[in-house]
Structures are given as C-alpha cells and as structure tokens.
Design a protein around this motif. Sequence first.
Motif, PDB file in Angstrom:
ATOM      1  N   TRP A 245       0.863  -1.177   0.000  1.00  8.67           N
ATOM      2  CA  TRP A 245       0.000   0.000   0.000  1.00  8.67           C
ATOM      3  C   TRP A 245       0.903   1.231   0.000  1.00  8.67           C
ATOM      4  O   TRP A 245       2.060   1.160   0.397  1.00  8.67           O
ATOM      5  CB  TRP A 245      -0.931   0.050   1.219  1.00  8.67           C
ATOM      6  CG  TRP A 245      -0.204   0.278   2.523  1.00  8.67           C
ATOM      7  CD1 TRP A 245       0.356  -0.675   3.325  1.00  8.67           C
ATOM      8  CD2 TRP A 245       0.072   1.550   3.154  1.00  8.67           C
ATOM      9  NE1 TRP A 245       0.970  -0.087   4.406  1.00  8.67           N
ATOM     10  CE2 TRP A 245       0.807   1.267   4.334  1.00  8.67           C
ATOM     11  CE3 TRP A 245      -0.217   2.870   2.836  1.00  8.67           C
ATOM     12  CZ2 TRP A 245       1.250   2.274   5.197  1.00  8.67           C
ATOM     13  CZ3 TRP A 245       0.218   3.883   3.694  1.00  8.67           C
ATOM     14  CH2 TRP A 245       0.936   3.570   4.859  1.00  8.67           C
ATOM     15  N   PRO A 258      -3.617   0.332  -3.190  1.00  5.33           N
ATOM     16  CA  PRO A 258      -3.285  -0.974  -2.633  1.00  5.33           C
ATOM     17  C   PRO A 258      -1.998  -1.537  -3.208  1.00  5.33           C
ATOM     18  O   PRO A 258      -1.572  -2.618  -2.826  1.00  5.33           O
ATOM     19  CB  PRO A 258      -4.488  -1.841  -3.021  1.00  5.33           C
ATOM     20  CG  PRO A 258      -5.060  -1.200  -4.224  1.00  5.33           C
ATOM     21  CD  PRO A 258      -4.805   0.270  -4.071  1.00  5.33           C
ATOM     22  N   GLY A 279      -6.717  -3.175   0.011  1.00  2.98           N
ATOM     23  CA  GLY A 279      -5.630  -2.213   0.109  1.00  2.98           C
ATOM     24  C   GLY A 279      -5.941  -1.083   1.068  1.00  2.98           C
ATOM     25  O   GLY A 279      -5.074  -0.649   1.841  1.00  2.98           O
ATOM     26  N   ARG A 282      -5.366  -2.322   4.541  1.00  9.31           N
ATOM     27  CA  ARG A 282      -3.953  -2.314   4.932  1.00  9.31           C
ATOM     28  C   ARG A 282      -3.506  -0.904   5.303  1.00  9.31           C
ATOM     29  O   ARG A 282      -2.743  -0.713   6.268  1.00  9.31           O
ATOM     30  CB  ARG A 282      -3.092  -2.882   3.798  1.00  9.31           C
ATOM     31  CG  ARG A 282      -3.316  -4.367   3.551  1.00  9.31           C
ATOM     32  CD  ARG A 282      -2.255  -4.958   2.629  1.00  9.31           C
ATOM     33  NE  ARG A 282      -2.319  -4.453   1.271  1.00  9.31           N
ATOM     34  CZ  ARG A 282      -3.071  -4.971   0.306  1.00  9.31           C
ATOM     35  NH1 ARG A 282      -3.847  -6.032   0.568  1.00  9.31           N
ATOM     36  NH2 ARG A 282      -3.052  -4.469  -0.917  1.00  9.31           N
ATOM     37  N   TYR A 283      -3.970   0.077   4.540  1.00  8.42           N
ATOM     38  CA  TYR A 283      -3.671   1.467   4.873  1.00  8.42           C
ATOM     39  C   TYR A 283      -4.252   1.828   6.243  1.00  8.42           C
ATOM     40  O   TYR A 283      -3.563   2.429   7.079  1.00  8.42           O
ATOM     41  CB  TYR A 283      -4.231   2.380   3.781  1.00  8.42           C
ATOM     42  CG  TYR A 283      -4.430   3.815   4.204  1.00  8.42           C
ATOM     43  CD1 TYR A 283      -3.352   4.684   4.310  1.00  8.42           C
ATOM     44  CD2 TYR A 283      -5.707   4.303   4.501  1.00  8.42           C
ATOM     45  CE1 TYR A 283      -3.536   5.994   4.701  1.00  8.42           C
ATOM     46  CE2 TYR A 283      -5.896   5.620   4.883  1.00  8.42           C
ATOM     47  CZ  TYR A 283      -4.814   6.459   4.991  1.00  8.42           C
ATOM     48  OH  TYR A 283      -4.996   7.768   5.384  1.00  8.42           O
TER      49      TYR A 283
END
Length: 366
Positions: A245, A258, A279, A282-283
Amino acid sequence: MTRHNADVIVIGGGIAGASAAAEIAADREVLLLESEPHLGYHSTGRSAAIFIRNYGNATLRALNALAAPVFDDPGEIADGPLLSPRGELLLAAEDELDALEDYADGAEGLERLSAAEACDLVPILRPDPIAAAVYESDAQNIDVDLLLQGYTRLLKARGGRIVTGAPVTALRREGGAWHVTAGGEDHAAPLIVNAAGAWAGRLAGMAGAAPITLTPKRRSAALLPAPEERDIDAWPLFGGVVENWYAKPDAGKLMVSPADADPVEPHDAWPDDMVLAEGLHRYECAVTVPVTRVERSWAGLRTFAPDASPVVGFDSRVDGFLWLAGQGGYGVQTAPALARIAAGLVAGAAPVDETLLTALAPQRFD
C-alpha cells in the motif's frame, strides 16, 4: 485510403512514445500514432506522478540517474520546473526488515528513521507496527501533464505529426518499409517504434517480431478526503516497503493505492472493488484515521518484461522494428532517459554505455 510517408512511425502516444517521437524528430520526419482520442490516455494519465531516484532495480536506477538532469533542467521541453518537493517515507514491520535492507542496498540519499521520527513526518501513522523506516527527501512530484505537453509541443515544433483515434489494424514489412494501417489510413516508414504500452506485445506479434513476454498488471488507486484538521500538503508519499500500500497527498486530498500488481489482458483498466477494499484496509491498519469515504477511484496498467527492466532496442527477427516497451511502473520517471536512448539508436549511435544497452536490449530474451 490515403498513404502518408515518414522516416519513423512511433506507435503509442503515452509519455514513452511522445517523448521518443520528440527526440527522434530532431533529425527525422516522425509520425506518432495513438489509438485513443488523445495522448496519455492510459497509464501516463493515471500515474502516481513522482520521481524516486532509488525506485526499481539497478537498470532502472541507472535510467533514473540519466533522467534526473532533464527533470532538473528541461530546456526545450518546458518553460518551468517539472518537479516539486515531496519526499518518500517507507515503513517496515519487524518481519519486513530484510526488504528494507534490500531497498537500501545501493541506494543514495536515504535517511534511516525511528518510528517516532516517521510519525513526526506523517502524524496519522501508528507507531507500534513500525520497526524501522527510511526517508528519501529528494523524491519529488512530477508534473506529468506539463511533461507530456512539453514533449508534444517539441515534436510539433520539429515538424512531427500526430494522429489520434488511429488504432493499428494491419502491419507488414514490404520493400524495405513498414506499411501500417491505422484509423482507416495507410502509412509507411522504414522504421517503426513500438511504444504501445500494454498493447506492445500484440503489436510485436502483428509485426512478426521476437516473442517477448510482456505482462500488463493493474494498479488501482482511490482519492480520499484529507484527515480532518490536518494540513497534509507537506507530507511525503508514505507506504509499506514491501509495496502492499502507499499514500500520497494530492491537491489537498489523499491518494491511496493498494499497490496491486494483478496480471490482466490489455484493456481500459478499472479497479477491482475487493482489491481496492483490501488495500484500503492495509492502509487503515497503518494509520489512526479510518477511511470514511472514497471520492473516486481508478486504475491503470503497468507493463513488465520478465526481469522488470524496460525493453529498448532493435528486434532480432525483423528489420526496422525498435522496441520501447516494458517500462513497468517507471515509465514517466524514466521517459527522458529512454527517449534519448531510443533517438540515439535510431541515429545509429551508442547513446549510453554498453552495459546499460545490453540490460535493455530485447536480445537478452533470445
């Protein structure tokens, strides 16, 4: 159908084709063909728009170094600067420290930061997952539109012609020249440059060129509102060192990707909702501010050769066929270097040292 002749036909009007066409036009009559209604429609217009000198493998870092002087002093390409300050911050968890060391190996201008120092640069980061970080202060924004416009103006000023809305439908070599049917018209030239991006492999197949495997890979992005009460303009691009990311300030908003690299067929790309959601998750795990709204999203294609280095050089099977393909995610920032290399090859010169030419040559796959 009308036949138009040129010395060189460049096929593909992204930044690679436009820059190469402009450089070649210094001493050749050049025709640039683009299948879409305007130049830069696909990957160029969907770029992350940043110049990172340490990004990529050794071949790409060499190209970055060759491109840097052009970005710093664009000369005829642009009246003003093409770069502006940004910086890049890469974060590593405990199990990603080897990847951080791999990135730092051979890199220049990197500063190692603690978790606290990383959070000073980007205050919304969570410190706990950060085992280590590196910061490249010299990473800079690229004004991609100004770069593309500049090369387009230079091409026209040098007498080059541009035809848009002209997909190539037939291609053959006959009588020492390439005959190209595009957009319902016939064109002929002794030399063609394959700068067709995600479609470069298909174009090579039409020409009977060497069967080099080029793989388009989707890269998605979403535009988020800036975190409330935060001035993000001075934040660097920041993300995971394993490239799962990244985020970048963009005109007062935050662009988050992502960093996907899913192989796809050449097409007008759009984001996969699940890939984008994963994505963004994950951020979110890396920051203290939740994602509450996506203002818009998009995707582009980045096309890779098997070794992730560009393919630049004359084909080994057919005459007068110059590859300018496989730029991956590095096409905009390497364009000034690759354009001058392509122009040098067309002129019969050795524009850079033999080691770099060998690393780029299509013959490495023979």
